[in-house]
Design a protein around this motif. Structure first.
Motif, PDB file in Angstrom:
ATOM      1  N   ALA A   3       0.892  -1.406   0.037  1.00 38.03           N
ATOM      2  CA  ALA A   3       0.112   0.070   0.045  1.00 38.03           C
ATOM      3  C   ALA A   3       0.878   1.222   0.142  1.00 38.03           C
ATOM      4  N   SER A   4       0.404   2.079  -0.728  1.00 41.02           N
ATOM      5  CA  SER A   4       1.352   3.402  -0.836  1.00 41.02           C
ATOM      6  C   SER A   4       0.298   4.686  -0.737  1.00 41.02           C
ATOM      7  N   SER A   5       1.001   5.836  -0.729  1.00 38.15           N
ATOM      8  CA  SER A   5       0.333   7.079  -0.537  1.00 38.15           C
ATOM      9  C   SER A   5       0.483   7.843  -1.737  1.00 38.15           C
ATOM     10  N   VAL A   6      -0.630   8.675  -2.140  1.00 41.26           N
ATOM     11  CA  VAL A   6      -0.470   9.528  -3.237  1.00 41.26           C
ATOM     12  C   VAL A   6      -0.945  10.932  -2.748  1.00 41.26           C
ATOM     13  N   VAL A   7      -0.246  11.943  -3.416  1.00 44.09           N
ATOM     14  CA  VAL A   7      -0.629  13.342  -3.191  1.00 44.09           C
ATOM     15  C   VAL A   7      -1.177  13.967  -4.603  1.00 44.09           C
ATOM     16  N   VAL A   8      -2.388  14.263  -4.657  1.00 45.84           N
ATOM     17  CA  VAL A   8      -2.694  14.981  -5.964  1.00 45.84           C
ATOM     18  C   VAL A   8      -2.796  16.530  -6.120  1.00 45.84           C
ATOM     19  N   LEU A   9      -2.049  17.216  -6.851  1.00 40.37           N
ATOM     20  CA  LEU A   9      -1.938  18.632  -6.810  1.00 40.37           C
ATOM     21  C   LEU A   9      -2.930  19.154  -7.661  1.00 40.37           C
ATOM     22  N   GLY A  10      -3.958  20.119  -7.090  1.00 41.64           N
ATOM     23  CA  GLY A  10      -4.850  20.883  -7.832  1.00 41.64           C
ATOM     24  C   GLY A  10      -6.217  20.181  -7.695  1.00 41.64           C
ATOM     25  N   GLY A  11      -7.289  21.062  -7.347  1.00 44.55           N
ATOM     26  CA  GLY A  11      -8.536  20.488  -7.082  1.00 44.55           C
ATOM     27  C   GLY A  11      -9.727  20.799  -8.343  1.00 44.55           C
ATOM     28  N   GLY A  12      -9.143  20.835  -9.553  1.00 43.11           N
ATOM     29  CA  GLY A  12      -9.849  21.415 -10.525  1.00 43.11           C
ATOM     30  C   GLY A  12     -10.564  19.751 -10.962  1.00 43.11           C
ATOM     31  N   ILE A  13     -11.367  19.624 -12.219  1.00 43.83           N
ATOM     32  CA  ILE A  13     -11.700  18.433 -12.647  1.00 43.83           C
ATOM     33  C   ILE A  13     -10.628  17.468 -12.773  1.00 43.83           C
ATOM     34  N   SER A  14      -9.462  17.857 -13.168  1.00 45.77           N
ATOM     35  CA  SER A  14      -8.337  16.837 -13.440  1.00 45.77           C
ATOM     36  C   SER A  14      -8.040  16.214 -12.061  1.00 45.77           C
ATOM     37  N   GLY A  15      -7.888  17.164 -11.061  1.00 46.94           N
ATOM     38  CA  GLY A  15      -7.423  16.608  -9.916  1.00 46.94           C
ATOM     39  C   GLY A  15      -8.443  15.858  -9.284  1.00 46.94           C
ATOM     40  N   LEU A  16      -9.693  16.338  -9.294  1.00 48.43           N
ATOM     41  CA  LEU A  16     -10.770  15.507  -8.312  1.00 48.43           C
ATOM     42  C   LEU A  16     -11.092  14.112  -9.012  1.00 48.43           C
ATOM     43  N   ALA A  17     -11.086  14.155 -10.607  1.00 48.70           N
ATOM     44  CA  ALA A  17     -11.046  12.981 -11.007  1.00 48.70           C
ATOM     45  C   ALA A  17     -10.016  11.942 -11.085  1.00 48.70           C
ATOM     46  N   SER A  18      -8.824  12.598 -10.888  1.00 46.93           N
ATOM     47  CA  SER A  18      -7.614  11.558 -10.575  1.00 46.93           C
ATOM     48  C   SER A  18      -7.781  11.104  -9.097  1.00 46.93           C
ATOM     49  N   ALA A  19      -8.198  11.892  -8.112  1.00 42.92           N
ATOM     50  CA  ALA A  19      -8.244  11.237  -7.057  1.00 42.92           C
ATOM     51  C   ALA A  19      -9.567  10.388  -6.982  1.00 42.92           C
ATOM     52  N   TYR A  20     -10.438  10.606  -7.789  1.00 45.12           N
ATOM     53  CA  TYR A  20     -11.641   9.655  -7.747  1.00 45.12           C
ATOM     54  C   TYR A  20     -11.201   8.337  -8.244  1.00 45.12           C
ATOM     55  N   TYR A  21     -10.219   8.415  -9.410  1.00 39.21           N
ATOM     56  CA  TYR A  21     -10.105   6.949 -10.139  1.00 39.21           C
ATOM     57  C   TYR A  21      -9.108   6.325  -9.007  1.00 39.21           C
ATOM     58  N   LEU A  22      -8.103   7.190  -8.368  1.00 38.01           N
ATOM     59  CA  LEU A  22      -7.134   6.225  -7.470  1.00 38.01           C
ATOM     60  C   LEU A  22      -8.214   5.602  -6.376  1.00 38.01           C
ATOM     61  N   ALA A  23      -9.020   6.378  -5.751  1.00 34.48           N
ATOM     62  CA  ALA A  23      -9.887   6.056  -4.666  1.00 34.48           C
ATOM     63  C   ALA A  23     -10.772   4.747  -5.070  1.00 34.48           C
ATOM     64  N   LYS A  24     -11.218   4.703  -6.237  1.00 30.86           N
ATOM     65  CA  LYS A  24     -12.092   3.525  -6.657  1.00 30.86           C
ATOM     66  C   LYS A  24     -11.132   2.448  -7.301  1.00 30.86           C
ATOM     67  N   SER A  25      -9.944   2.768  -7.627  1.00 23.26           N
ATOM     68  CA  SER A  25      -9.044   1.640  -8.156  1.00 23.26           C
ATOM     69  C   SER A  25      -9.111   0.627  -7.015  1.00 23.26           C
ATOM     70  N   SER A  26      -8.569   0.867  -6.064  1.00 23.21           N
ATOM     71  CA  SER A  26      -8.400  -0.300  -4.906  1.00 23.21           C
ATOM     72  C   SER A  26      -7.926   0.504  -3.685  1.00 23.21           C
TER      73      SER A  26
END
Ligand code: FAD
Length: 479
Positions: A3-26
């Motif tokens: 298990a690892s940790s990720v920081v997403v930079l930016g809370g526009g649609i790209s950042g929010l969608a990235s965080a969403y796909y990360l969270a959903k992935s596993s």
């Protein structure tokens, strides 16, 4: 992999969608997902104001296309988020879908939108457009590896199409200059098959088709069956970013920090990354940056100055967005709106007839008309000087005078809202794809725990931003 940790930079649609796909992935794969947003709100350029009386003003994107892989992917996301019932489609025969105008030579001209309209001569064109289309496959000149959108279309379909259709289209999508923008990066879906087959027409006929998968969600099937050209959400497009943010925190426990600008980044000997946000620090195994390229360049450590140099080649333009609401019906004709070709040297880039396309966003009660004027873009500084120095009143008055001149709206608006959106649309100039490849090569060669996505690189539309975020997460999962 542990298990690892990720920081997403930016809370526009790209950042929010990235965080969403990360969270959903596993859930097990990423122990911790943190998103840092510099400002006090999430959504980036996706920004809706719902007025007290219920009328909606969009300051950024207002509609999305359901077509293609990227369009379907967004509808899948909408479905996943439980927003399917909030979708407001525009139907194919609606004037908001089929009537698009340009303002040229002191009048509005409707652009062709059907086969029939290609067969007849209509001003401002001197011949039926079909004549250019039929000749195009026989043009011998080779399509270059990249060229300006204007050159590409002028050489293959003639000066009139380049001046009256492509020039304003580049203004509508990029607020940019078709003579500088890259055909390869701005319109890859047309350019790449054309280059492969040596002709735009052949590329369209023989290029790889993209069938709708049978297992697509009900919303995708509906969009296809009803042939929607565009859609939005009842609450405006910010409904998407708001729901994403809410889902990330309540369902997936993603840590979202607002007013937390990334101020510097450091890569450690253990191939970890340390992100600083003023006096706070975050250690992570990976960082996904969705920041505009120049902002990322500014926070990179000194030893990666050559990466910063590449990123600094990618720049953006400023757009003034003027939302207006008038009493009664003020438009000369129904339609999506009009664009003004750059050679008209108008202060307006274009006008969206919001009430016509999305009357669902009008305030309840006696009829009003909402429209949005866009100004500046590639020409902002020449026309208005530095963004910080121009007054909203001046922009509002300029927009109103120009509207009166173009389409005869002389009334005083009931409501107006001016936003000066600094550096809001990336300009993919000729050679942009090489710059993006150079960034990718640098990151791959250095094996840095940094991945990049967002509107600076491979598509500015909300659909592209969502799709590229998903691809970036998939790439990270393969590491
Ligand atoms: C006026 C306008 C109209 C548009 N119309 C449409 C349309 O109709 N349809 C369509 O599909 N697209 C449209 N677009 C394009 C689309 O809205 C954008 O390309 C897209 O929203 C960009 O999203 P993003 O997340 O990549 O970038 P951004 O929205 O720029 O998000 C980046 C985020 O990073 C934050 N940030 C900046 N610096 C830092 C830092 N140091 N640390 C942390 N965070 C930081 C910013 O505050 C921002 O929230 C439009 C854009 C504009 C401006």
């Amino acid at each position: 992999m542990s298990a690892s940790s990720v920081v997403v930079l930016g809370g526009g649609i790209s950042g929010l969608a990235s965080a969403y796909y990360l969270a959903k992935s596993s859930a097990a794969r990423f122990q911790k997902i943190i998103l840092l947003e510099a400002s006090s709100r999430l959504g980036g350029w996706v920004n809706t104001t719902v007025n007290e009386d219920g009328g909606v003003f969009e300051h950024g994107p207002r509609s999305m296309r359901p077509a293609g892989v990227v369009g379907r992917n967004s509808l899948e996301l909408i479905s996943d988020l439980g927003l399917a019932d909030s979708v407001v489609p525009v139907l194919r025969d609606h004037p908001g879908a089929k009537k698009r105008f340009i303002y040229a030579n002191q009048q509005l001209h409707q652009l062709p939108s059907s086969l029939k309209s290609l067969l007849t001569r209509r001003p401002p064109f001197s011949k039926p457009l079909i004549s250019h289309i039929l000749k195009e496959p026989f043009i011998k000149e080779k399509i270059l590896d990249d060229e300006s959108v204007h050159d590409f279309i002028r050489k293959r379909l003639g000066q009139e199409l380049a001046d009256y259709v492509i020039d304003p289209l580049c203004i509508g999508v990029f607020a940019g200059d078709a003579r500088q923008l890259s055909a390869k990066s701005c319109f890859p879906v047309i350019f790449n098959p054309a280059r492969q087959h040596g002709s735009i027409v052949k590329g369209e006929l023989f290029g790889k088709k993209d069938p709708v998968p049978k297992d697509s969600c009900a919303l995708v099937q509906r969009a296809r069956k009803e042939r929607w050209p565009i859609w939005t959400l009842k609450q405006g497009l910010q409904g998407l970013t708001d729901t994403l943010a809410e889902t990330l925190t309540t369902k997936y426990g993603v840590e979202i920090h607002k007013c937390a600008p990334c101020t510097s980044m450091e890569f450690t000997a253990e191939n970890m990354v340390k992100i600083s946000s003023e006096d706070k620090h975050f250690d992570a195994d990976h960082v996904i940056s969705t920041l505009p390229a120049k902002v990322l360049a500014a926070v990179l450590p000194d030893e990666h100055s050559s990466l910063a140099e590449i990123l600094n080649q990618i720049d953006s333009v400023t757009v003034a967005v003027i939302n207006l609401e008038f009493e009664g019906a003020v438009l000369p004709e129904e339609g999506f709106g009009y664009l003004v070709p750059s050679w008209e040297r108008s202060k307006l880039l274009g006008v969206v007839y919001d009430s016509c396309t999305f009357p669902q966003h009008d305030r309840p009660g006696p009829g009003t008309t909402r429209i949005t004027c866009m100004m500046g873009g590639h020409w902002f500084n020449d026309l208005f000087g530095e963004a910080d120095g121009v007054s909203p009143e001046f922009l509002l008055n300029t927009a109103l005078e120009t509207l009166k001149d173009h389409i005869g709206i002389a009334a005083t608006p009931l409501k107006s809202l001016v936003t000066i959106q600094k550096d809001c649309i990336t300009q993919y100039r000729v050679g942009h794809s090489q710059v993006v490849d150079d960034v990718d090569d640098y990151l791959t060669a250095g094996q840095l725990p940094l991945m990049i996505t967002g509107a600076s690189y491979r598509g500015v539309s909300v659909n592209d931003c969502i799709f590229n975020s998903k691809k970036t997460v998939e790439k990270l999962l393969c590491r």
